[in-house]
Design a protein around this motif. Sequence first.
Motif, PDB file in Angstrom:
ATOM      1  N   THR A 128       0.854  -1.188   0.000  1.00 44.74           N
ATOM      2  CA  THR A 128       0.000   0.000   0.000  1.00 44.74           C
ATOM      3  C   THR A 128       0.887   1.235   0.000  1.00 44.74           C
ATOM      4  OG1 THR A 128      -0.106   0.026   2.417  1.00 44.74           O
ATOM      5  CG2 THR A 128      -1.877  -1.126   1.265  1.00 44.74           C
ATOM      6  N   GLY A 129       0.362   2.326  -0.558  1.00 40.90           N
ATOM      7  CA  GLY A 129       1.129   3.555  -0.575  1.00 40.90           C
ATOM      8  C   GLY A 129       0.497   4.594  -1.472  1.00 40.90           C
ATOM      9  N   VAL A 130       1.358   5.464  -2.019  1.00 36.37           N
ATOM     10  CA  VAL A 130       0.905   6.582  -2.835  1.00 36.37           C
ATOM     11  C   VAL A 130       1.650   6.587  -4.160  1.00 36.37           C
ATOM     12  CG1 VAL A 130       0.781   9.101  -3.008  1.00 36.37           C
ATOM     13  CG2 VAL A 130       0.326   7.975  -0.815  1.00 36.37           C
ATOM     14  N   ALA A 131       0.907   6.709  -5.245  1.00 34.12           N
ATOM     15  CA  ALA A 131       1.474   6.893  -6.581  1.00 34.12           C
ATOM     16  C   ALA A 131       1.210   8.337  -6.999  1.00 34.12           C
ATOM     17  CB  ALA A 131       0.840   5.926  -7.580  1.00 34.12           C
ATOM     18  N   THR A 132       2.253   9.028  -7.441  1.00 30.93           N
ATOM     19  CA  THR A 132       2.121  10.411  -7.887  1.00 30.93           C
ATOM     20  C   THR A 132       2.162  10.431  -9.405  1.00 30.93           C
ATOM     21  OG1 THR A 132       3.226  11.196  -5.894  1.00 30.93           O
ATOM     22  CG2 THR A 132       3.062  12.752  -7.719  1.00 30.93           C
ATOM     23  N   ILE A 133       1.037  10.829 -10.012  1.00 26.62           N
ATOM     24  CA  ILE A 133       0.902  10.851 -11.466  1.00 26.62           C
ATOM     25  C   ILE A 133       0.497  12.265 -11.874  1.00 26.62           C
ATOM     26  CG2 ILE A 133      -0.311   9.862 -13.453  1.00 26.62           C
ATOM     27  CD1 ILE A 133      -0.840   7.390 -11.661  1.00 26.62           C
ATOM     28  N   LEU A 134       1.303  12.930 -12.674  1.00 29.85           N
ATOM     29  CA  LEU A 134       1.041  14.310 -13.095  1.00 29.85           C
ATOM     30  C   LEU A 134       0.783  15.214 -11.887  1.00 29.85           C
ATOM     31  CD1 LEU A 134      -1.173  13.659 -16.243  1.00 29.85           C
ATOM     32  CD2 LEU A 134       1.260  14.236 -16.173  1.00 29.85           C
ATOM     33  N   PHE A 135       1.639  15.089 -10.883  1.00 31.41           N
ATOM     34  CA  PHE A 135       1.602  15.917  -9.669  1.00 31.41           C
ATOM     35  C   PHE A 135       0.384  15.678  -8.787  1.00 31.41           C
ATOM     36  CE2 PHE A 135       3.795  18.325 -13.031  1.00 31.41           C
ATOM     37  CZ  PHE A 135       5.073  18.339 -12.482  1.00 31.41           C
ATOM     38  N   ILE A 136      -0.368  14.615  -9.066  1.00 30.88           N
ATOM     39  CA  ILE A 136      -1.529  14.267  -8.244  1.00 30.88           C
ATOM     40  C   ILE A 136      -1.236  12.972  -7.503  1.00 30.88           C
ATOM     41  CG2 ILE A 136      -3.984  13.661  -8.238  1.00 30.88           C
ATOM     42  CD1 ILE A 136      -4.269  15.340 -10.794  1.00 30.88           C
ATOM     43  N   ASP A 137      -1.394  12.983  -6.171  1.00 30.13           N
ATOM     44  CA  ASP A 137      -1.177  11.789  -5.363  1.00 30.13           C
ATOM     45  C   ASP A 137      -2.431  10.926  -5.364  1.00 30.13           C
ATOM     46  OD1 ASP A 137       1.347  12.670  -4.739  1.00 30.13           O
ATOM     47  OD2 ASP A 137       0.801  13.463  -2.766  1.00 30.13           O
ATOM     48  N   ARG A 138      -2.217   9.636  -5.611  1.00 30.43           N
ATOM     49  CA  ARG A 138      -3.324   8.679  -5.598  1.00 30.43           C
ATOM     50  C   ARG A 138      -2.912   7.471  -4.771  1.00 30.43           C
ATOM     51  NH1 ARG A 138      -6.867  10.166  -9.693  1.00 30.43           N
ATOM     52  NH2 ARG A 138      -5.969  11.536 -11.284  1.00 30.43           N
ATOM     53  N   ASP A 139      -3.808   7.031  -3.889  1.00 32.79           N
ATOM     54  CA  ASP A 139      -3.541   5.840  -3.096  1.00 32.79           C
ATOM     55  C   ASP A 139      -3.553   4.602  -3.988  1.00 32.79           C
ATOM     56  OD1 ASP A 139      -3.424   7.385  -0.803  1.00 32.79           O
ATOM     57  OD2 ASP A 139      -5.523   7.022  -0.276  1.00 32.79           O
ATOM     58  N   TYR A 140      -2.699   3.656  -3.637  1.00 35.44           N
ATOM     59  CA  TYR A 140      -2.763   2.370  -4.321  1.00 35.44           C
ATOM     60  C   TYR A 140      -2.742   1.257  -3.280  1.00 35.44           C
ATOM     61  CZ  TYR A 140       2.077   0.954  -3.423  1.00 35.44           C
ATOM     62  OH  TYR A 140       3.243   0.563  -2.813  1.00 35.44           O
TER      63      TYR A 140
END
Length: 198
Positions: A128-140
């Motif tokens: 579990t953690g955070v993916a940063t895509i195009l400066f937006i943080d999204r939980d995974y």
Amino acid sequence: ICIIISFFFTCFSPATNISYKKEFSNGTDIPTWYVGDEWTYTADPVYFSGDTGSFSGTIENFKNKIIGVEDIIHNEIEYKAYEIEITGELSGEFSFEELSGDIVGEISGVSYRRVSDLAEIKTDITSTGVATILFIDRDYEMVHDSTFCPPMEIFDFPLNVDEHWEISTLSNSTGWYILEDLMAENYSDEYWLNATVE
């Protein structure tokens, strides 16, 4: 990401310990592990590339700790197995189809190794953690379970410099992953894993 973590664990699981047990029946030295034994690694770099994506990063504090010795049944065969607790901190860059970004997360899970030769029977991993895509943080979140039939004999004891041996096992992987607001998928895969190890 799930395949990367499973592949990484297979390649970098505990291999040695301070104490050894002499197996006089076959003349080889097989490491004996005890409850409470642990190994902590830093893996840098960790890299994977496949048809749909790639990952490049590190795993810090990748700890493997013996938490028990159990009799488990796998494919109707009973094995005496070490129960190994897995934890670690994952970070790096990924690409998956049209998506790419940075990832920071934790891994945890449990693996079972046959006592007689340390062959891997099964491993269950969660990340579990955070993916940063195009400066937006999204939980995974992802769950990945792997089983091997026969158990995957990663080592050929006794270990000698320049020795080569073959690994052949049927690998079965199942799991799922969620990337917040972008994707949620289940998967399963079964294939023969054949490799030469040195």
